[in-house]
Structure formats: C-alpha cells, structure tokens
Scaffold this motif. Structure first.
Motif, PDB file in Angstrom:
ATOM      1  N   GLU A   1       0.857  -1.186   0.000  1.00  0.00           N
ATOM      2  CA  GLU A   1       0.000   0.000   0.000  1.00  0.00           C
ATOM      3  C   GLU A   1       0.894   1.237   0.000  1.00  0.00           C
ATOM      4  O   GLU A   1       1.839   1.313   0.781  1.00  0.00           O
TER       5      GLU A   1
ATOM      6  N   SER B   1       1.048   5.357   0.481  1.00  0.00           N
ATOM      7  CA  SER B   1       0.314   6.495   1.045  1.00  0.00           C
ATOM      8  C   SER B   1       1.116   7.780   0.900  1.00  0.00           C
ATOM      9  O   SER B   1       2.331   7.779   1.049  1.00  0.00           O
TER      10      SER B   1
ATOM     11  N   GLU C   1      -2.744  10.117   2.416  1.00  0.00           N
ATOM     12  CA  GLU C   1      -3.816   9.120   2.360  1.00  0.00           C
ATOM     13  C   GLU C   1      -3.390   8.058   1.351  1.00  0.00           C
ATOM     14  O   GLU C   1      -2.413   8.229   0.634  1.00  0.00           O
ATOM     15  N   VAL C   2      -4.121   6.968   1.283  1.00  0.00           N
ATOM     16  CA  VAL C   2      -3.770   5.900   0.342  1.00  0.00           C
ATOM     17  C   VAL C   2      -3.917   6.422  -1.082  1.00  0.00           C
ATOM     18  O   VAL C   2      -4.943   6.985  -1.444  1.00  0.00           O
ATOM     19  N   VAL C   3      -2.863   6.256  -1.862  1.00  0.00           N
ATOM     20  CA  VAL C   3      -2.900   6.714  -3.249  1.00  0.00           C
ATOM     21  C   VAL C   3      -2.732   5.581  -4.248  1.00  0.00           C
ATOM     22  O   VAL C   3      -2.950   5.769  -5.437  1.00  0.00           O
TER      23      VAL C   3
ATOM     24  N   TYR D   1      -1.447   1.061  -4.977  1.00  0.00           N
ATOM     25  CA  TYR D   1      -0.979  -0.256  -4.567  1.00  0.00           C
ATOM     26  C   TYR D   1       0.003  -0.795  -5.601  1.00  0.00           C
ATOM     27  O   TYR D   1      -0.221  -0.650  -6.806  1.00  0.00           O
TER      28      TYR D   1
ATOM     29  N   ASN E   1      -4.240   2.459  -8.874  1.00  0.00           N
ATOM     30  CA  ASN E   1      -4.590   3.615  -8.053  1.00  0.00           C
ATOM     31  C   ASN E   1      -5.440   3.151  -6.874  1.00  0.00           C
ATOM     32  O   ASN E   1      -5.754   1.964  -6.749  1.00  0.00           O
ATOM     33  N   GLU E   2      -5.829   4.055  -6.020  1.00  0.00           N
ATOM     34  CA  GLU E   2      -6.552   3.695  -4.787  1.00  0.00           C
ATOM     35  C   GLU E   2      -7.897   3.034  -5.058  1.00  0.00           C
ATOM     36  O   GLU E   2      -8.412   2.294  -4.233  1.00  0.00           O
ATOM     37  N   LYS E   3      -8.473   3.269  -6.228  1.00  0.00           N
ATOM     38  CA  LYS E   3      -9.753   2.655  -6.577  1.00  0.00           C
ATOM     39  C   LYS E   3      -9.600   1.337  -7.334  1.00  0.00           C
ATOM     40  O   LYS E   3     -10.579   0.695  -7.655  1.00  0.00           O
TER      41      LYS E   3
END
Length: 106
Positions: free
Chosen positions: A69, A71, A74-76, A78, A95-97
């Motif tokens: 992960e 960050s 915030e998580v940006v 993977y 990406n985070e989504k």
C-alpha cells in the motif's frame, strides 16, 4: 512519527532519505525529503489485509502474490505482484480505486 518502530535501517540518496522499519510485524518503507518531510509511505500488506476491491482487480491478472500500500497523506495506490496460469509474474501499479496504472512482466 514512527516511534514504536523496530529494526530501522536508513539509506541516503541524492535528494531523499529512505527508512525501512517494522511496526509490529509489518514492514514499512518511508521516503523523506532532505528537510525531513515525509514524502510517501509504503506498507507491506498480507493478502488477507489487502482491500477486497484491490484483490478483485489483481485476480483479473492472476494470483495475488504480494501487495504494498502506498500512502501520501492518504492511500494513493498499490504495488502488486501477480502470477498468471503459466506462472509468469507481473508487477501491477493500481490507483486507490483499483484502476490499472501500469503492468510489467517481471
């Protein structure tokens, strides 16, 4: 910021510092600029701790072998390693989504 960390190793590069350390049983890699500002943090995730939507996206490319992960406040994103049916490994950057940013053969 990471006061409970153990096994800390520092590396210096031209314009940033990298700290590799453990919080509990989880490896982290933090990047800092030359003035000590945290640029990003990478955290090794167990497969079980990887978010379901990321595991689902990884499955489209093969078996999930490793997840990190990333960050920046915030998580940006993977970084993933997956293995396909022919046992060929790939690196995925999502990406985070879960949107695919990059896929490369290892």
């Amino acid at each position: 910021k990471f006061g409970n960390s153990i096994n800390v190793e520092w590396l210096h590069f031209d314009d940033f510092y990298e700290a590799i350390f453990y919080l509990g049983d989880v490896e982290h890699i933090a990047h800092f600029d030359s003035s000590g500002v945290l640029l990003n943090l990478k955290k090794n995730l167990s497969i079980a701790a990887t978010p379901a939507h990321i595991k689902a996206k990884a499955k489209l490319h093969g078996e999930l072998m490793n997840a990190i992960e990333i960050s920046e406040d915030e998580v940006v994103g993977y970084e993933l390693i997956v293995r396909d049916a022919e046992l060929i490994r790939f690196s995925l950057l999502l990406n985070e989504k879960g949107g695919l940013i990059q896929k490369s053969k290892l």
